[in-house]
Design an enzyme around this catalytic site. Sequence first.
Site, PDB file in Angstrom:
ATOM      1  N   THR A 248      12.217   0.711   4.527  1.00 20.74           N
ATOM      2  CA  THR A 248      12.005   2.064   5.077  1.00 20.74           C
ATOM      3  C   THR A 248      12.601   3.117   4.139  1.00 20.74           C
ATOM      4  O   THR A 248      12.058   4.210   4.007  1.00 20.74           O
ATOM      5  CB  THR A 248      12.622   2.220   6.488  1.00 20.74           C
TER       6      THR A 248
ATOM      7  N   PRO B 276       7.061   2.757   6.333  1.00 23.90           N
ATOM      8  CA  PRO B 276       7.525   2.672   7.718  1.00 23.90           C
ATOM      9  C   PRO B 276       7.551   1.231   8.218  1.00 23.90           C
ATOM     10  O   PRO B 276       6.739   0.414   7.792  1.00 23.90           O
ATOM     11  CB  PRO B 276       6.503   3.498   8.510  1.00 23.90           C
ATOM     12  N   ASP B 277       8.502   0.933   9.122  1.00 19.52           N
ATOM     13  CA  ASP B 277       8.491  -0.395   9.744  1.00 19.52           C
ATOM     14  C   ASP B 277       7.628  -0.326  10.998  1.00 19.52           C
ATOM     15  O   ASP B 277       6.928   0.668  11.236  1.00 19.52           O
ATOM     16  CB  ASP B 277       9.927  -0.886  10.022  1.00 19.52           C
ATOM     17  N   PHE B 278       7.673  -1.386  11.803  1.00 18.58           N
ATOM     18  CA  PHE B 278       6.826  -1.404  13.004  1.00 18.58           C
ATOM     19  C   PHE B 278       7.562  -0.910  14.241  1.00 18.58           C
ATOM     20  O   PHE B 278       6.988  -0.305  15.117  1.00 18.58           O
ATOM     21  CB  PHE B 278       6.347  -2.833  13.286  1.00 18.58           C
ATOM     22  N   ARG B 279       8.850  -1.230  14.359  1.00 24.26           N
ATOM     23  CA  ARG B 279       9.477  -1.097  15.669  1.00 24.26           C
ATOM     24  C   ARG B 279      10.607  -0.103  15.799  1.00 24.26           C
ATOM     25  O   ARG B 279      11.069   0.158  16.890  1.00 24.26           O
ATOM     26  CB  ARG B 279       9.944  -2.476  16.163  1.00 24.26           C
TER      27      ARG B 279
ATOM     28  N   GLN C 136       9.964 -11.306   5.208  1.00 25.53           N
ATOM     29  CA  GLN C 136       8.770 -11.117   6.047  1.00 25.53           C
ATOM     30  C   GLN C 136       7.925  -9.995   5.453  1.00 25.53           C
ATOM     31  O   GLN C 136       6.824  -9.740   5.907  1.00 25.53           O
ATOM     32  CB  GLN C 136       9.184 -10.715   7.463  1.00 25.53           C
ATOM     33  N   ASN C 137       8.475  -9.285   4.490  1.00 23.24           N
ATOM     34  CA  ASN C 137       7.772  -8.129   3.927  1.00 23.24           C
ATOM     35  C   ASN C 137       6.663  -8.559   2.985  1.00 23.24           C
ATOM     36  O   ASN C 137       6.732  -9.599   2.343  1.00 23.24           O
ATOM     37  CB  ASN C 137       8.750  -7.201   3.214  1.00 23.24           C
TER      38      ASN C 137
ATOM     39  N   ASP D 172       5.426  -6.230   0.717  1.00 29.83           N
ATOM     40  CA  ASP D 172       5.303  -5.076  -0.179  1.00 29.83           C
ATOM     41  C   ASP D 172       5.658  -5.331  -1.642  1.00 29.83           C
ATOM     42  O   ASP D 172       5.517  -4.429  -2.479  1.00 29.83           O
ATOM     43  CB  ASP D 172       6.155  -3.911   0.356  1.00 29.83           C
TER      44      ASP D 172
ATOM     45  N   HIS E 244       5.223 -14.121   4.956  1.00 31.09           N
ATOM     46  CA  HIS E 244       4.052 -13.454   5.554  1.00 31.09           C
ATOM     47  C   HIS E 244       3.025 -13.005   4.513  1.00 31.09           C
ATOM     48  O   HIS E 244       2.185 -12.163   4.817  1.00 31.09           O
ATOM     49  CB  HIS E 244       4.498 -12.249   6.399  1.00 31.09           C
TER      50      HIS E 244
ATOM     51  N   CYS F 267     -15.471 -18.758  -0.148  1.00 34.07           N
ATOM     52  CA  CYS F 267     -15.337 -19.660  -1.300  1.00 34.07           C
ATOM     53  C   CYS F 267     -13.913 -19.745  -1.835  1.00 34.07           C
ATOM     54  O   CYS F 267     -13.626 -20.546  -2.714  1.00 34.07           O
ATOM     55  CB  CYS F 267     -16.293 -19.233  -2.421  1.00 34.07           C
TER      56      CYS F 267
ATOM     57  N   CYS G  11     -17.080 -10.579  -1.597  1.00 35.70           N
ATOM     58  CA  CYS G  11     -17.114 -11.478  -2.758  1.00 35.70           C
ATOM     59  C   CYS G  11     -18.541 -11.579  -3.321  1.00 35.70           C
ATOM     60  O   CYS G  11     -19.514 -11.264  -2.631  1.00 35.70           O
ATOM     61  CB  CYS G  11     -16.639 -12.843  -2.296  1.00 35.70           C
TER      62      CYS G  11
ATOM     63  N   CYS H 293     -20.123 -14.197  -3.546  1.00 33.07           N
ATOM     64  CA  CYS H 293     -20.826 -15.165  -2.692  1.00 33.07           C
ATOM     65  C   CYS H 293     -21.215 -14.540  -1.353  1.00 33.07           C
ATOM     66  O   CYS H 293     -21.723 -15.227  -0.473  1.00 33.07           O
ATOM     67  CB  CYS H 293     -19.953 -16.397  -2.467  1.00 33.07           C
TER      68      CYS H 293
ATOM     69  N   THR I  83      15.556  -6.281  10.192  1.00 28.69           N
ATOM     70  CA  THR I  83      14.548  -6.973  11.002  1.00 28.69           C
ATOM     71  C   THR I  83      14.934  -6.966  12.476  1.00 28.69           C
ATOM     72  O   THR I  83      16.106  -7.153  12.813  1.00 28.69           O
ATOM     73  CB  THR I  83      14.317  -8.433  10.520  1.00 28.69           C
TER      74      THR I  83
ATOM     75  N   ASN J 237      21.563  -4.117  10.457  1.00 24.76           N
ATOM     76  CA  ASN J 237      20.383  -3.569  11.137  1.00 24.76           C
ATOM     77  C   ASN J 237      20.775  -2.381  12.003  1.00 24.76           C
ATOM     78  O   ASN J 237      21.801  -2.394  12.658  1.00 24.76           O
ATOM     79  CB  ASN J 237      19.730  -4.652  12.012  1.00 24.76           C
TER      80      ASN J 237
ATOM     81  N   ILE K 291      20.953   0.532   5.720  1.00 26.39           N
ATOM     82  CA  ILE K 291      21.205  -0.452   4.664  1.00 26.39           C
ATOM     83  C   ILE K 291      21.696   0.202   3.374  1.00 26.39           C
ATOM     84  O   ILE K 291      22.631  -0.281   2.733  1.00 26.39           O
ATOM     85  CB  ILE K 291      19.913  -1.268   4.402  1.00 26.39           C
TER      86      ILE K 291
HETATM   87  P1  CNA Z   1      10.456  -4.472  12.656  1.00 23.37           P
HETATM   88  O1  CNA Z   1      10.187  -5.250  13.884  1.00 23.37           O
HETATM   89  O2  CNA Z   1       9.706  -3.233  12.397  1.00 23.37           O
HETATM   90  O3  CNA Z   1      12.020  -4.139  12.668  1.00 23.37           O
HETATM   91  C1  CNA Z   1      12.633  -3.385  11.655  1.00 23.37           C
HETATM   92  C2  CNA Z   1      14.109  -3.279  11.950  1.00 23.37           C
HETATM   93  O4  CNA Z   1      14.717  -2.669  10.825  1.00 23.37           O
HETATM   94  C3  CNA Z   1      14.430  -2.434  13.174  1.00 23.37           C
HETATM   95  O5  CNA Z   1      15.231  -3.185  14.070  1.00 23.37           O
HETATM   96  C4  CNA Z   1      15.224  -1.227  12.610  1.00 23.37           C
HETATM   97  O6  CNA Z   1      16.357  -0.897  13.392  1.00 23.37           O
HETATM   98  C5  CNA Z   1      15.704  -1.745  11.274  1.00 23.37           C
HETATM   99  N1  CNA Z   1      15.793  -0.711  10.229  1.00 23.37           N
HETATM  100  C6  CNA Z   1      14.835   0.153   9.823  1.00 23.37           C
HETATM  101  N2  CNA Z   1      15.273   0.916   8.796  1.00 23.37           N
HETATM  102  C7  CNA Z   1      16.562   0.531   8.578  1.00 23.37           C
HETATM  103  C8  CNA Z   1      17.568   0.947   7.658  1.00 23.37           C
HETATM  104  N3  CNA Z   1      17.353   1.891   6.749  1.00 23.37           N
HETATM  105  N4  CNA Z   1      18.780   0.340   7.707  1.00 23.37           N
HETATM  106  C9  CNA Z   1      19.040  -0.640   8.639  1.00 23.37           C
HETATM  107  N5  CNA Z   1      18.125  -1.076   9.520  1.00 23.37           N
HETATM  108  C10 CNA Z   1      16.896  -0.510   9.485  1.00 23.37           C
HETATM  109  O7  CNA Z   1      10.284  -5.374  11.353  1.00 23.37           O
HETATM  110  P2  CNA Z   1      10.322  -6.943  11.191  1.00 23.37           P
HETATM  111  O8  CNA Z   1      10.306  -7.195   9.724  1.00 23.37           O
HETATM  112  O9  CNA Z   1      11.375  -7.572  12.017  1.00 23.37           O
HETATM  113  O10 CNA Z   1       8.909  -7.371  11.808  1.00 23.37           O
HETATM  114  C11 CNA Z   1       8.225  -8.285  11.204  1.00 23.37           C
HETATM  115  C12 CNA Z   1       6.841  -7.806  10.699  1.00 23.37           C
HETATM  116  C13 CNA Z   1       6.782  -6.392  10.187  1.00 23.37           C
HETATM  117  C14 CNA Z   1       6.537  -8.644   9.507  1.00 23.37           C
HETATM  118  O11 CNA Z   1       5.367  -9.349   9.785  1.00 23.37           O
HETATM  119  C15 CNA Z   1       6.278  -7.701   8.349  1.00 23.37           C
HETATM  120  O12 CNA Z   1       5.264  -8.187   7.519  1.00 23.37           O
HETATM  121  C16 CNA Z   1       5.840  -6.426   8.985  1.00 23.37           C
HETATM  122  N6  CNA Z   1       5.960  -5.204   8.150  1.00 23.37           N
HETATM  123  C17 CNA Z   1       6.258  -5.272   6.817  1.00 23.37           C
HETATM  124  C18 CNA Z   1       6.373  -4.121   6.078  1.00 23.37           C
HETATM  125  C19 CNA Z   1       6.710  -4.224   4.593  1.00 23.37           C
HETATM  126  O13 CNA Z   1       6.267  -5.153   3.925  1.00 23.37           O
HETATM  127  N7  CNA Z   1       7.499  -3.288   4.043  1.00 23.37           N
HETATM  128  C20 CNA Z   1       6.200  -2.862   6.679  1.00 23.37           C
HETATM  129  C21 CNA Z   1       5.871  -2.823   8.057  1.00 23.37           C
HETATM  130  C22 CNA Z   1       5.756  -4.001   8.777  1.00 23.37           C
END
Ligand code: CNA
Length: 234
Positions: free
Chosen positions: A27, A32-35, A97-98, A100, A115, A126, A143, A145, A183, A206, A224
């Site tokens: 982030t 952006p993350d998901f949650r 899990q990223n 990127d 992932h 193919c 593709c 094909c 995560t 986290n 972080i």
């Molecule tokens: P999530 O479920 O979105 O959780 C992210 C966690 O990170 C949350 O609990 C936040 O509190 C915490 N967080 C966010 N920013 C910070 C920060 N700066 N410092 C400390 N903590 C922070 O993400 P998960 O990875 O647990 O979920 C798994 C999915 C999300 C995987 O399948 C990924 O592929 C997928 N994803 C990946 C990306 C990427 O590759 N950058 C981006 C978005 C989603």
Amino acid sequence: MDKIRRLKNLIQHANKIVFLSGAGVSTESGIPDFRSSGGIYEYAPEEMLSIQFFMTHPKEFFDFYKKNLIHLDARPNTYHKYVAELSKTKDVTVVTQNIDGLYQMAGVESVIEVHGSVFKYYCIECGKEYDINRILTEPLPTCECSGIIRTSAVMYGEVLDPFIMEAAIKKIKEADLLITAGTSLSVYPAAGLISKNKEIPKVLINMDTTRRDRLFNLVIRQPIGSVISKLKEE
Ligand code: CNA
């Protein structure tokens, strides 16, 4: 002892460290993350990024995927660079899990992407492999094909590659320290990796609480980047 000093101590005394990562480590690179608040969860990634949705609405899938998951301008941040630096003096493996590619960009050599990656693609018919440029230029990448080209990123509803998971578990079993960061530990089976070695110290960095906090010896609830800055000042 304060938490940052405890983290520094654990790192100093460890030889084989596994860094388990989630979207939160990127982030601060602008992805952006998901949650967390500000994440892209409002679009229900479990639905839009599912194998069922891809098979039935491939063009809409790619529209959403390109807009939300491909970030070509993103660069490694303090955390990716810190892990890369540490890997020059310790046996470091990243299990992420990223999708990127930011750890590789920072120079980490041992990266296990459970992932998949936004940089790798293949035809569902193919199996021919393609790089990201093919995806960027076509609304529905197809593709020679005539099969649809898909991402190597694992979609919701798919099973993870057992060989990649096995490699991740082996590294965690061999490790003497596990540092988990950014995560929510809510996506399985990746979240279950933290329990694969019960003997070693486990650290969680986290912002939000997770349902698995109690499984860690040290929980640091701070951004972080600021944890790494303080660690360097120690
Ligand atoms: P999530 O479920 O979105 O959780 C992210 C966690 O990170 C949350 O609990 C936040 O509190 C915490 N967080 C966010 N920013 C910070 C920060 N700066 N410092 C400390 N903590 C922070 O993400 P998960 O990875 O647990 O979920 C798994 C999915 C999300 C995987 O399948 C990924 O592929 C997928 N994803 C990946 C990306 C990427 O590759 N950058 C981006 C978005 C989603």
